[in-house]
Design a protein around this motif. Structure first.
Motif, PDB file in Angstrom:
ATOM      1  N   GLU A  24       0.838  -1.196   0.000  1.00  0.00           N
ATOM      2  CA  GLU A  24       0.000   0.000   0.000  1.00  0.00           C
ATOM      3  C   GLU A  24       0.876   1.251   0.000  1.00  0.00           C
ATOM      4  N   THR A  25       1.945   1.202   0.801  1.00  0.00           N
ATOM      5  CA  THR A  25       2.889   2.313   0.876  1.00  0.00           C
ATOM      6  C   THR A  25       4.310   1.760   0.815  1.00  0.00           C
ATOM      7  N   TYR A  26       5.141   2.410   0.019  1.00  0.00           N
ATOM      8  CA  TYR A  26       6.566   2.054  -0.004  1.00  0.00           C
ATOM      9  C   TYR A  26       7.348   3.286   0.404  1.00  0.00           C
ATOM     10  N   VAL A  27       8.166   3.138   1.430  1.00  0.00           N
ATOM     11  CA  VAL A  27       8.997   4.236   1.916  1.00  0.00           C
ATOM     12  C   VAL A  27      10.438   3.960   1.486  1.00  0.00           C
ATOM     13  N   VAL A  28      10.977   4.855   0.670  1.00  0.00           N
ATOM     14  CA  VAL A  28      12.365   4.742   0.248  1.00  0.00           C
ATOM     15  C   VAL A  28      13.238   5.038   1.460  1.00  0.00           C
ATOM     16  N   PRO A  29      14.214   4.181   1.757  1.00  0.00           N
ATOM     17  CA  PRO A  29      15.058   4.400   2.945  1.00  0.00           C
ATOM     18  C   PRO A  29      15.751   5.764   2.931  1.00  0.00           C
ATOM     19  N   ASP A  30      15.955   6.306   4.118  1.00  0.00           N
ATOM     20  CA  ASP A  30      16.596   7.617   4.261  1.00  0.00           C
ATOM     21  C   ASP A  30      18.049   7.615   3.803  1.00  0.00           C
ATOM     22  N   GLY A  83       1.650  -1.783  -8.440  1.00  0.00           N
ATOM     23  CA  GLY A  83       1.086  -2.355  -7.224  1.00  0.00           C
ATOM     24  C   GLY A  83       1.305  -1.556  -5.961  1.00  0.00           C
ATOM     25  N   ILE A  84       1.581  -0.264  -6.070  1.00  0.00           N
ATOM     26  CA  ILE A  84       1.832   0.577  -4.902  1.00  0.00           C
ATOM     27  C   ILE A  84       0.757   1.661  -4.827  1.00  0.00           C
ATOM     28  N   GLN A 112       1.777   3.612 -11.910  1.00  0.00           N
ATOM     29  CA  GLN A 112       0.430   3.985 -11.508  1.00  0.00           C
ATOM     30  C   GLN A 112       0.333   3.852  -9.996  1.00  0.00           C
ATOM     31  N   PHE A 113       0.184   4.984  -9.317  1.00  0.00           N
ATOM     32  CA  PHE A 113      -0.023   5.003  -7.887  1.00  0.00           C
ATOM     33  C   PHE A 113      -0.772   6.272  -7.532  1.00  0.00           C
ATOM     34  N   SER A 114      -1.290   6.335  -6.327  1.00  0.00           N
ATOM     35  CA  SER A 114      -2.176   7.441  -5.966  1.00  0.00           C
ATOM     36  C   SER A 114      -1.455   8.677  -5.437  1.00  0.00           C
ATOM     37  N   LYS A 115      -0.256   8.486  -4.885  1.00  0.00           N
ATOM     38  CA  LYS A 115       0.408   9.635  -4.259  1.00  0.00           C
ATOM     39  C   LYS A 115       1.911   9.394  -4.188  1.00  0.00           C
ATOM     40  N   ILE A 116       2.675  10.477  -4.338  1.00  0.00           N
ATOM     41  CA  ILE A 116       4.116  10.435  -4.111  1.00  0.00           C
ATOM     42  C   ILE A 116       4.483  11.630  -3.238  1.00  0.00           C
ATOM     43  N   VAL A 117       5.306  11.376  -2.246  1.00  0.00           N
ATOM     44  CA  VAL A 117       5.725  12.425  -1.318  1.00  0.00           C
ATOM     45  C   VAL A 117       7.200  12.721  -1.566  1.00  0.00           C
ATOM     46  N   TYR A 124       7.244  10.012 -17.218  1.00  0.00           N
ATOM     47  CA  TYR A 124       6.662   9.800 -18.548  1.00  0.00           C
ATOM     48  C   TYR A 124       5.599   8.700 -18.493  1.00  0.00           C
ATOM     49  N   SER A 125       4.416   8.990 -18.986  1.00  0.00           N
ATOM     50  CA  SER A 125       3.273   8.064 -19.041  1.00  0.00           C
ATOM     51  C   SER A 125       2.819   7.576 -17.669  1.00  0.00           C
ATOM     52  N   ALA A 126       3.214   8.256 -16.614  1.00  0.00           N
ATOM     53  CA  ALA A 126       2.772   7.867 -15.268  1.00  0.00           C
ATOM     54  C   ALA A 126       1.337   8.312 -15.055  1.00  0.00           C
ATOM     55  N   LYS A 127       0.591   7.495 -14.351  1.00  0.00           N
ATOM     56  CA  LYS A 127      -0.796   7.818 -14.034  1.00  0.00           C
ATOM     57  C   LYS A 127      -0.873   8.208 -12.560  1.00  0.00           C
ATOM     58  N   LEU A 128      -0.869   9.528 -12.350  1.00  0.00           N
ATOM     59  CA  LEU A 128      -0.913  10.093 -11.007  1.00  0.00           C
ATOM     60  C   LEU A 128      -2.014  11.141 -10.947  1.00  0.00           C
ATOM     61  N   PRO A 129      -2.807  11.155  -9.883  1.00  0.00           N
ATOM     62  CA  PRO A 129      -3.837  12.188  -9.783  1.00  0.00           C
ATOM     63  C   PRO A 129      -3.247  13.595  -9.706  1.00  0.00           C
ATOM     64  N   ALA A 130      -2.110  13.728  -9.004  1.00  0.00           N
ATOM     65  CA  ALA A 130      -1.472  15.038  -8.859  1.00  0.00           C
ATOM     66  C   ALA A 130      -0.058  14.851  -8.325  1.00  0.00           C
TER      67      ALA A 130
END
Length: 86
Positions: A12-18, A33-34, A55-60, A74-80
């Protein structure tokens, strides 16, 4: 440097390590799948095509982000997408 995200991994969420400063070219290409991706606090660079056809719903994005390569989404499906100030 994060080289590649396993395409078969679903989270559901993937956090890239610091500890990751750079997202490599095509690291997340074709991943669907994220739900959300949270880039680590040390991430400074997203290379070209890193999130191509994803394709994912959010990126921080962290405030430390300095550079984004050509066609990174490129060609990413993101709401915003909301980039950090600066």
């Amino acid at each position: 440097k994060l080289l590649v995200y396993p395409m078969t991994r679903e989270a559901e969420t993937y956090v890239v390590p610091d500890t990751v400063r750079e997202i490599a070219e095509y690291a997340f290409a074709n991943v669907t799948g994220i739900g959300e991706i949270v880039l680590g606090s040390a991430t400074e660079k997203i290379c070209a095509h890193a999130f191509e056809n994803t394709q994912f719903s959010k990126i921080v994005f962290p405030e430390t982000l300095l550079e984004m390569g050509d066609y990174a989404f490129y060609s990413a499906k993101l709401p915003a997408i909301r980039l950090p100030d600066g």
